[in-house]
Design a protein around this motif. Structure first.
Motif, PDB file in Angstrom:
ATOM      1  N   GLN A 144       0.818  -1.227   0.000  1.00 58.67           N
ATOM      2  CA  GLN A 144       0.000   0.000   0.000  1.00 58.67           C
ATOM      3  C   GLN A 144       0.846   1.268   0.000  1.00 58.67           C
ATOM      4  N   GLY A 145       1.868   1.317  -0.864  1.00 61.97           N
ATOM      5  CA  GLY A 145       2.665   2.554  -0.959  1.00 61.97           C
ATOM      6  C   GLY A 145       3.798   2.643   0.047  1.00 61.97           C
ATOM      7  N   ILE A 146       3.905   1.659   0.927  1.00 67.26           N
ATOM      8  CA  ILE A 146       5.053   1.627   1.834  1.00 67.26           C
ATOM      9  C   ILE A 146       6.124   0.790   1.155  1.00 67.26           C
ATOM     10  N   VAL A 147       7.315   1.364   1.017  1.00 65.18           N
ATOM     11  CA  VAL A 147       8.345   0.703   0.239  1.00 65.18           C
ATOM     12  C   VAL A 147       9.459   0.209   1.155  1.00 65.18           C
ATOM     13  N   GLY A 148      10.037  -0.931   0.858  1.00 58.65           N
ATOM     14  CA  GLY A 148      11.176  -1.398   1.637  1.00 58.65           C
ATOM     15  C   GLY A 148      11.524  -2.830   1.281  1.00 58.65           C
ATOM     16  N   GLU A 175      10.597   6.555  15.640  1.00 60.40           N
ATOM     17  CA  GLU A 175      11.099   7.927  15.621  1.00 60.40           C
ATOM     18  C   GLU A 175      10.320   8.759  14.595  1.00 60.40           C
ATOM     19  N   THR A 176      10.539  10.054  14.646  1.00 58.94           N
ATOM     20  CA  THR A 176       9.877  10.934  13.688  1.00 58.94           C
ATOM     21  C   THR A 176      10.241  10.561  12.249  1.00 58.94           C
ATOM     22  N   GLY A 177       9.236  10.563  11.392  1.00 61.61           N
ATOM     23  CA  GLY A 177       9.473  10.330   9.968  1.00 61.61           C
ATOM     24  C   GLY A 177       9.690   8.880   9.573  1.00 61.61           C
ATOM     25  N   THR A 178       9.445   7.934  10.483  1.00 65.73           N
ATOM     26  CA  THR A 178       9.665   6.524  10.122  1.00 65.73           C
ATOM     27  C   THR A 178       8.471   5.928   9.392  1.00 65.73           C
ATOM     28  N   GLY A 179       7.348   6.673   9.347  1.00 70.45           N
ATOM     29  CA  GLY A 179       6.213   6.178   8.561  1.00 70.45           C
ATOM     30  C   GLY A 179       5.027   5.716   9.392  1.00 70.45           C
ATOM     31  N   LYS A 180       4.883   6.263  10.601  1.00 70.54           N
ATOM     32  CA  LYS A 180       3.792   5.799  11.469  1.00 70.54           C
ATOM     33  C   LYS A 180       2.426   6.074  10.838  1.00 70.54           C
ATOM     34  N   GLU A 181       2.294   7.251  10.256  1.00 68.49           N
ATOM     35  CA  GLU A 181       0.982   7.588   9.681  1.00 68.49           C
ATOM     36  C   GLU A 181       0.716   6.797   8.394  1.00 68.49           C
ATOM     37  N   ILE A 182       1.731   6.650   7.578  1.00 67.98           N
ATOM     38  CA  ILE A 182       1.520   5.921   6.319  1.00 67.98           C
ATOM     39  C   ILE A 182       1.170   4.460   6.625  1.00 67.98           C
ATOM     40  N   VAL A 183       1.731   3.923   7.713  1.00 67.13           N
ATOM     41  CA  VAL A 183       1.401   2.556   8.122  1.00 67.13           C
ATOM     42  C   VAL A 183      -0.055   2.470   8.593  1.00 67.13           C
ATOM     43  N   THR A 286       2.886   7.066  18.490  1.00 63.64           N
ATOM     44  CA  THR A 286       3.645   7.952  19.368  1.00 63.64           C
ATOM     45  C   THR A 286       5.126   7.821  19.064  1.00 63.64           C
ATOM     46  N   ASN A 287       5.868   8.926  19.254  1.00 60.01           N
ATOM     47  CA  ASN A 287       7.312   8.739  19.220  1.00 60.01           C
ATOM     48  C   ASN A 287       7.920   8.969  20.595  1.00 60.01           C
ATOM     49  N   SER A 288       7.045   8.983  21.630  1.00 58.75           N
ATOM     50  CA  SER A 288       7.645   9.012  22.960  1.00 58.75           C
ATOM     51  C   SER A 288       7.645   7.596  23.533  1.00 58.75           C
ATOM     52  N   LEU A 326      15.894   1.894  -2.823  1.00 57.52           N
ATOM     53  CA  LEU A 326      14.512   1.677  -3.253  1.00 57.52           C
ATOM     54  C   LEU A 326      13.650   2.905  -2.953  1.00 57.52           C
ATOM     55  N   LEU A 327      13.857   3.486  -1.775  1.00 62.42           N
ATOM     56  CA  LEU A 327      13.098   4.684  -1.404  1.00 62.42           C
ATOM     57  C   LEU A 327      13.475   5.852  -2.315  1.00 62.42           C
ATOM     58  N   VAL A 328      14.776   5.967  -2.625  1.00 65.66           N
ATOM     59  CA  VAL A 328      15.211   7.056  -3.509  1.00 65.66           C
ATOM     60  C   VAL A 328      14.508   6.917  -4.851  1.00 65.66           C
ATOM     61  N   ASN A 375      14.760  10.411   9.354  1.00 68.53           N
ATOM     62  CA  ASN A 375      14.250   9.193   8.728  1.00 68.53           C
ATOM     63  C   ASN A 375      13.673   9.393   7.320  1.00 68.53           C
ATOM     64  N   VAL A 376      12.613   8.631   6.975  1.00 71.24           N
ATOM     65  CA  VAL A 376      12.152   8.623   5.580  1.00 71.24           C
ATOM     66  C   VAL A 376      11.652  10.007   5.147  1.00 71.24           C
ATOM     67  N   ARG A 377      11.035  10.754   6.090  1.00 78.31           N
ATOM     68  CA  ARG A 377      10.559  12.075   5.691  1.00 78.31           C
ATOM     69  C   ARG A 377      11.730  12.940   5.226  1.00 78.31           C
ATOM     70  N   GLN A 378      12.852  12.859   5.937  1.00 81.65           N
ATOM     71  CA  GLN A 378      14.009  13.665   5.566  1.00 81.65           C
ATOM     72  C   GLN A 378      14.562  13.223   4.208  1.00 81.65           C
ATOM     73  N   LEU A 379      14.538  11.920   3.979  1.00 81.03           N
ATOM     74  CA  LEU A 379      15.001  11.407   2.681  1.00 81.03           C
ATOM     75  C   LEU A 379      14.085  11.897   1.559  1.00 81.03           C
ATOM     76  N   GLU A 380      12.791  11.865   1.831  1.00 79.58           N
ATOM     77  CA  GLU A 380      11.814  12.324   0.842  1.00 79.58           C
ATOM     78  C   GLU A 380      12.087  13.797   0.491  1.00 79.58           C
ATOM     79  N   ASN A 381      12.304  14.610   1.526  1.00 80.81           N
ATOM     80  CA  ASN A 381      12.584  16.031   1.283  1.00 80.81           C
ATOM     81  C   ASN A 381      13.888  16.224   0.524  1.00 80.81           C
TER      82      ASN A 381
HETATM   83  N1  LIG Z   1       8.516   2.955   3.872  1.00 79.92           N
HETATM   84  C1  LIG Z   1       8.062   4.060   3.260  1.00 79.92           C
HETATM   85  N2  LIG Z   1       7.810   4.042   1.936  1.00 79.92           N
HETATM   86  C2  LIG Z   1       7.382   5.147   1.300  1.00 79.92           C
HETATM   87  N3  LIG Z   1       7.168   6.323   1.893  1.00 79.92           N
HETATM   88  C3  LIG Z   1       7.392   6.403   3.206  1.00 79.92           C
HETATM   89  C4  LIG Z   1       7.833   5.280   3.971  1.00 79.92           C
HETATM   90  N4  LIG Z   1       7.962   5.654   5.253  1.00 79.92           N
HETATM   91  C5  LIG Z   1       7.611   6.946   5.303  1.00 79.92           C
HETATM   92  N5  LIG Z   1       7.269   7.415   4.092  1.00 79.92           N
HETATM   93  C6  LIG Z   1       6.896   8.797   3.760  1.00 79.92           C
HETATM   94  O1  LIG Z   1       7.654   9.626   4.624  1.00 79.92           O
HETATM   95  C7  LIG Z   1       6.873  10.689   5.128  1.00 79.92           C
HETATM   96  C8  LIG Z   1       6.794  10.620   6.642  1.00 79.92           C
HETATM   97  O2  LIG Z   1       6.007   9.506   7.015  1.00 79.92           O
HETATM   98  P1  LIG Z   1       4.914   9.610   8.186  1.00 79.92           P
HETATM   99  O3  LIG Z   1       4.260  10.937   8.178  1.00 79.92           O
HETATM  100  O4  LIG Z   1       4.068   8.411   8.114  1.00 79.92           O
HETATM  101  O5  LIG Z   1       5.917   9.531   9.443  1.00 79.92           O
HETATM  102  P2  LIG Z   1       5.610   9.600  11.002  1.00 79.92           P
HETATM  103  O6  LIG Z   1       6.296   8.430  11.610  1.00 79.92           O
HETATM  104  O7  LIG Z   1       4.158   9.744  11.216  1.00 79.92           O
HETATM  105  O8  LIG Z   1       6.391  10.912  11.434  1.00 79.92           O
HETATM  106  P3  LIG Z   1       6.117  11.912  12.700  1.00 79.92           P
HETATM  107  O9  LIG Z   1       6.467  11.156  13.947  1.00 79.92           O
HETATM  108  O10 LIG Z   1       7.078  13.026  12.468  1.00 79.92           O
HETATM  109  O11 LIG Z   1       4.694  12.307  12.628  1.00 79.92           O
HETATM  110  C9  LIG Z   1       5.525  10.577   4.462  1.00 79.92           C
HETATM  111  O12 LIG Z   1       5.507  11.414   3.329  1.00 79.92           O
HETATM  112  C10 LIG Z   1       5.451   9.119   4.067  1.00 79.92           C
HETATM  113  O13 LIG Z   1       4.637   8.952   2.953  1.00 79.92           O
END
Ligand SMILES: Nc1ncnc2c1ncn2[C@@H]1O[C@H](COP(=O)(O)OP(=O)(O)OP(=O)(O)O)[C@@H](O)[C@H]1O
Ligand SMILES: [Mg+2]
Length: 472
Positions: A144-148, A175-183, A286-288, A326-328, A375-381
């Motif tokens: 579902q759009g999560i890559v790895g 941690e922040t940006g690891t993809g909690k919301e996308i999961v 949560t990231n705490s 793969l993420l790149v 994490n992934v958010r920083q890579l995306e940016n």
């Molecule tokens: N494995 C992944 N594959 C593709 N995109 C990812 C992956 N993990 C994260 N992303 C992308 O990285 C960005 C950050 O992910 P997300 O918002 O889910 O992180 P988070 O853990 O909720 O961060 P925060 O704690 O800062 O809220 C989003 O744009 C998300 O789509």
């Protein structure tokens, strides 16, 4: 040899016309069954998975659009062609919106219908070939759009497969940006609840006083400014999924109310005496370090256990660097500029695309060497920025990367490690290094075991065991 994909149901109430056409279709190799009414069509559809349905829209009793809806609803892959009366284009458009592939207007020649059928079959063949190839590529390394492709991510995909169909409460940590919301979104979209809403509420973004009303809704006059009554996020998520982000920031009072929702699936709107029942799946994030917060009393233990029914811990990117390429690639595709509008990522759907962007080996090496605190958010940016900086060049290079990443280098192998001539007691030496790294990780995180464990890429419980074993 009969073509397996040509089972056709022909629905038409005028018997002579139906019989003639059915015969002509049979001559062209279709396996035809006939239905003279909507009712009969529905009965046939419930017994057999046709590849194609051709139905007149105007039928006595159950009409053609209801037949169409039932056919497409039951077999999303079915090719549906509707037959409309002369000059009723509006009906035809309506039918296409409901999932019909094409239409022919009465009166028509058999060739017209055959042409529509051939075109549809050919398109479906191409579509399924492409879909098959794409699915093969994607199945292995994404969900579902999560890559790895790291082992950690493969395990995550497996876990998501298992838990998505259930309604169990899930706690996503990382941690922040690891993809909690996308999961969380992926779980919702892979669950039977996908037909209902995914409602997100960030508990830390809303002042405490408003959070309760936001979550539970309120009735008129519940507090100053409550002019009307309003549904809260919980009710909006009825039969769907409620995503509670930063759940660690909730006050004690709200924690108690949330506990009740998880236990009883009921609550009251603020200011209301009436109890409302809801059917929601809760995914919290949560990231705490909630375990530590439970120990200090900042987070209710009973609520923690109610939330932590299925824990999903997302690993930091620095511990799974094999996912970086793969993420790149994934983000390069996403931010690839459209031909007319360089840098306009995201909206790339309809406009023509420029040729695929590549990245130099040296730039990729720096991306792999970097530690990615965001994490992934920083890579995306970073990739989005690099695409903009590459300004139409087909290849991204080191100079396009953000400065801190340009200078990233693989950490050198510690020079302190030498093998003395007389040899070494390997186990004792490894333990010494283990102790030292654990001590430093605790020092750096101010004694926070959860964070220290993350720095060491260990589970918190494993770290706690090691501390005991090493007498630290
Ligand atoms: N494995 C992944 N594959 C593709 N995109 C990812 C992956 N993990 C994260 N992303 C992308 O990285 C960005 C950050 O992910 P997300 O918002 O889910 O992180 P988070 O853990 O909720 O961060 P925060 O704690 O800062 O809220 C989003 O744009 C998300 O789509
Ligand atoms: Mg988030």
């Amino acid at each position: 040899m009969p073509d397996q994909s040509k089972h056709l149901l022909f629905v038409e109430d005028e018997a002579p016309l139906r019989e003639v056409l059915a015969e002509q279709l049979a001559d062209r190799g279709f396996h035809v069954q006939q239905a003279g009414s909507g009712e009969e069509a529905l009965a046939r559809l419930s017994e057999f998975a046709f590849d194609i349905i051709v139905t007149d829209l105007r039928l006595p009793g159950i009409d053609g659009s209801a037949v169409l809806e039932a056919a497409v609803g039951r077999y999303p892959e079915i090719i549906a062609i509707v037959v409309t009366g002369y000059g009723t284009v509006k009906d035809a458009v309506e039918a296409i919106k409901r999932g019909a592939w094409d239409f022919v207007s009465k009166p028509f020649q058999i060739d017209e219908l055959l042409h529509a059928l051939d075109a549809a079959l050919e398109q479906r063949r191409l579509k399924s070939e492409n879909a098959y190839l794409r699915a093969q590529l994607q199945e292995r390394y994404s969900f579902q759009g999560i890559v790895g492709k790291s082992r950690a991510m493969a395990r995550l995909f497996q876990l998501l497969d298992t838990v998505a169909p259930t309604s169990s409460t899930i706690l996503v940590t990382g941690e922040t940006g690891t993809g909690k919301e996308i999961v969380a979104r992926a779980i919702h979209h892979a669950s039977p609840r996908r037909l209902h809403r995914f409602v997100a509420l960030n508990c830390s973004a809303i002042p405490e006083t408003l959070l309760e009303a936001e979550l539970f809704g309120h009735v008129r006059g519940a507090f100053t400014g409550a002019v009307g009554s309003r549904q809260g996020r919980l009710e909006q998520a009825h039969r769907g999924t409620l995503f509670l982000d930063e759940v660690g920031t909730m006050s004690q009072g709200l924690q108690m109310k949330l506990l009740r929702v998880l236990q009883e699936r009921e609550f009251e709107r603020v200011g209301d005496t009436h109890t409302t029942k809801v059917d929601v799946r809760v995914i919290a994030a949560t990231n705490s370090d909630l375990t530590a917060m439970v120990q200090t009393g900042a987070f209710r233990e009973d609520l923690f256990y109610r939330l932590n029914v299925i824990p999903i811990d997302l690993p930091p990117l620095r511990t799974r660097k094999e996912d970086v390429p793969l993420l790149v690639q994934h983000f390069l595709d996403r931010f690839r500029p459209t031909a007319g509008a360089p840098g306009n990522g995201g909206a790339a759907e309809a406009a023509p695309l420029t040729p695929p962007l590549t990245i130099s080996q040296e730039a990729m090496r720096r991306l792999m060497a970097y530690e990615w605190p965001g994490n992934v958010r920083q890579l995306e940016n970073a990739v989005e920025r690099a695409v903009a900086f590459s300004a139409g060049r087909p290849q991204i290079d080191v100079g396009d990367l953000p400065p801190e990443i340009q200078h990233a280098e693989e950490p050198p192998v510690p020079s302190a490690i030498v093998l003395p001539d007389e040899g070494i007691d390997l186990s004792a030496f490894v333990i010494k290094i283990e102790r030292e790294l654990i001590r430093r990780s605790l020092e750096r995180t101010g004694g926070n075991k959860g964070r220290a464990a993350q720095l060491l890429n260990l589970k918190r419980t494993t770290l706690v065991e090691k501390l005991k074993r090493l007498g630290l």
